[in-house]
Structure formats: C-alpha cells, structure tokens
Design a protein around this motif. Structure first.
Motif, short mmCIF file in Angstrom:
data_model
loop_
_atom_site.label_atom_id
_atom_site.label_comp_id
_atom_site.label_asym_id
_atom_site.label_seq_id
_atom_site.Cartn_x
_atom_site.Cartn_y
_atom_site.Cartn_z
N ARG A 166 0.82 -1.23 0.00
CA ARG A 166 0.00 0.00 0.00
C ARG A 166 0.84 1.27 0.00
N CYS A 169 5.20 3.04 4.19
CA CYS A 169 4.61 3.17 5.53
C CYS A 169 5.70 3.46 6.55
N GLU A 170 5.42 4.39 7.45
CA GLU A 170 6.41 4.72 8.47
C GLU A 170 6.45 3.67 9.56
N SER A 186 2.79 2.16 10.23
CA SER A 186 1.65 3.07 10.33
C SER A 186 0.53 2.63 9.39
N PRO A 187 -0.72 2.72 9.83
CA PRO A 187 -1.84 2.29 8.98
C PRO A 187 -2.17 3.30 7.87
N SER A 188 -1.68 4.53 8.02
CA SER A 188 -1.97 5.59 7.05
C SER A 188 -0.78 6.55 6.99
N PRO A 189 -0.74 7.44 6.01
CA PRO A 189 0.37 8.40 5.91
C PRO A 189 0.51 9.23 7.18
N THR A 190 1.75 9.59 7.51
CA THR A 190 2.07 10.41 8.67
C THR A 190 2.60 11.76 8.21
N ASN A 193 5.68 11.88 5.99
CA ASN A 193 5.61 11.53 4.57
C ASN A 193 5.93 12.72 3.68
#
Length: 378
Positions: A166, A169-170, A186-190, A193
């Motif tokens: 995907r 990911c961090e 991480s489940p989503s962008p931080t 990014n």
C-alpha cells in the motif's frame, strides 16, 4: 531518538559522561589532540578567506566533553588576531556535559558586562569568551559565523519508512502485550511523509527503486536550512564531519552501549542511538535554502586531515615526545586517517586500533563570496 537521547530526566546524554574509554563510545577528539588541531587549521584558514573579521562566532554543535574546542584553542592560541576575534558558542542541552566542557576549556569568570550586568565566562586557554546555548537559533546572528558539527547530525532523529503493497509506511514504536516495545507500520500516511516526498525529489528513480527501507531526517534538513541562511546572510562556513552515505540512507539506525551494539528497543535511554548521515540531503537542503551558499564534499576524513597537514604534525610530535608516547601517537594517528586494522599493532588482538579515516566523511558549507575552503580548493 530525540526522547531517548535528550529527555530532560532520563535522556542518554543528559545526566552522564558517555564519551571516552570509560563511556559508551570514543569520538575522534578523544583519540588524539591532532584532530582538534587540524579543525583549528581549517577554521583559521576560513577566517582568512573571510577577510579576517574582528568578530566571529565560533559555534560547535554538540561539543561532547569540549575536547575538540580545547585542542582547537590551544593549537591556534599563538595567532593573536584570530583568537581575539572569537566568541565561542557551544550548543549543548546536557547540564552534565556543560560542566565537563567548562572544566576542559578551563573557564573562569571574567569582567561583568556593564550593559546587562552579566558576568562573562572566559576560556583561560586562549582568553576567549564562551557562551552556551540550547539550540543554534539562540546563537546571536549578524556576526560572521564558523560552525563545527562533528558527530552531531548522526544523533538527529530519523523517520524510517518501509515499502509495502500500500505504499511507503512509516515504522512506529508500539507497546506489546508484555509491555515491551516493538516496531509496527503506520496504517496511514504520517506528517513525515511530506519529508519523504521531498527527499524523493532529490533522488534518482533508480536509487529509490533499489530500496525497501528508507530513512529521512527532517531535523537535519531544517538545521541545514538554518545554517545555510545564517552563512548566506552573515558570512562564514560550516564543517560537517560524520559517518554517512552520499545517497539515500536505508536501515542504518543503531544502538551502542559500552562500545558494543545492542538491540535498539532494549532499555531506552541506556544506549546511544545514531544513524548514518545522508550527506546528499544536507547538500540539497543547503542549496535550496540559500543561493549564497556553496557546498563542498563530502571527502573522506583521511583526505581532509592529510590535506591539512596531519602527517607533518605527527612527525613534529614524535620528534618531541617522551619514550612512552610514540605508540599512543601512532595509534591515534591511525585511528584518524587509517583504514581497517593497524598493520603495526603488536598488542592483544581485541585491542587492535581500527582506522576511521575512510568511514568518516567531511562536508563544508560556505558563503560563495569567500571561494572554496581548504582543502576542497585543491
């Protein structure tokens, strides 16, 4: 990294002396006086290129025990115009290290400043005023500045990213069910990014395609921008000495305790955390921040010190040393400029000196009006 290293109560650097043989690691200034002396040669040459200004901020970022600065001042103390122009500015957050620096710089209280009634601190090594600042931004601007950053950028906190199905990911730190620390994605962008995307702009697509993990250091980017803007407006230069890479950094985060590598998440605050410095990122950050600044290098520490005359310096020291000193001088010299195990070593195998001459790299940022600094102009 920032929390582990500089937490006011439990940070690794805050309440202890971590340098030297009795500490957790040894840095170049602790190896030999010649290192600080050569940095002094570089600073004085740059000062001459700057037109020998009568007032200069000589700044060291993360000065450790103050050994480098003490050796620099001793080595240049006979050059009156240079030493009289200096105001030493040490950027340090550790109360413990401040006390050690004050001792090693042989600081005494000078005359009070009549403007604000503060007592000035003087290094009796060269009669030079010394001030401490928690961050570079608190060092007064408007004065030509020479900045030394030796093994400073490697301690700035990085963000690690891992390639997944995907996207990037961090890596984050989480608490497991048994209360131990663990890495998760991480489940989503931080927010970091944004810095990853910025770093990608400076890299070739082929370079990115080869890696499954990438490190970016927003703190290094922002610090470099601050340095470049200061040098661009006030004149001067900065010297960055560290171990690192000339391109994208991958998974380089490491922990060292008592001179041995340990698990990164094992007992946070008890070990030094560091990374390999992304020198390309420093270059691009500086060039983007100021069109008045030129970036030179990196070259190896061996090339840098040899060009400044360390070979002649050790010959002079060997001619004037006691019978007990030649071995320690030769060991120190090898550790600074050599590569791998010292071929002359006859002692225990576990004590063999290891050369750092090609592992460490040196980069200079200077105001363009001054021309290329030594030894980058050769």
């Amino acid at each position: 990294m920032e929390e582990v290293l500089t937490n006011p109560k439990a940070g690794f650097y805050i309440n202890r002396d971590v340098f030297g043989a009795e500490g957790d690691f040894i840095t170049s200034p602790e190896v030999s006086q010649m290192f600080g002396e050569m940095i002094g040669v570089w600073a004085m040459c740059l000062w001459e290129q700057m037109g020998q200004p009568t007032k200069v901020n000589l700044v060291e970022l993360g000065p450790g025990r103050g050994t480098l600065m003490a050796d620099l001042l001793r080595g240049t103390s006979k050059f009156n115009k240079f030493k009289e122009s200096l105001h030493i500015r040490l950027v340090e957050c550790s109360p413990t290290l401040k006390r050690i620096q004050r001792k090693n710089l042989k600081c005494v209280d000078g005359d009070s400043n009549t403007e604000n009634a503060d007592t000035e601190t003087i290094s009796s090594i060269a009669g030079t005023p010394v001030s401490w600042h928690p961050v570079l931004d608190e060092v007064p601007s408007g004065v030509p500045t020479i900045i030394i950053a030796h093994e400073f950028f490697d301690a700035l906190p990085v963000h690690q990213f891992q390639r997944t199905s995907r996207g990037w990911c961090e890596k984050m730190v989480d608490i497991a069910e048994d209360s131990s620390f663990r890495f998760v994605l991480s489940p989503s962008p931080t927010p970091a990014n944004l810095f990853l995307m910025r770093r990608f702009k400076w890299a070739a697509k082929e370079e990115v395609a080869k890696l499954d993990q990438i490190e970016v250091c927003p703190s290094a980017m922002e610090l470099t921008e601050s340095i470049a803007k200061r040098i661009g407006s006030d004149g001067g230069g900065a010297l960055v000495i560290d171990y690192g890479v000339k391109g994208l950094a991958s998974d380089t985060l490491q922990a060292i305790r008592k001179h041995k590598f340990v698990r990164i998440l094992d007992d946070p605050g008890s070990a030094d955390l560091s990374v390999y410095v992304d020198f390309a990122s420093i270059r691009h950050s500086a060039e983007d921040a100021s069109d008045q600044v030129a970036v030179h290098g990196p070259i190896t520490q061996s090339q840098f010190l040899s060009s400044l005359g360390i070979n002649f310096r050790i010959e002079a020291l060997l001619q004037n040393c006691t019978d007990e000193q030649p071995e320690s001088l030769q060991v120190g010299y090898w550790q600074l400029v050599g590569e791998g195990e010292a071929p002359f070593w006859e002692g225990p195998d576990d004590k063999v000196p290891i050369g750092m001459g090609t592992r460490y790299m040196v980069m200079a940022l200077v105001n363009k009006k001054q021309g290329a600094p030594v030894p980058f102009n050769s």
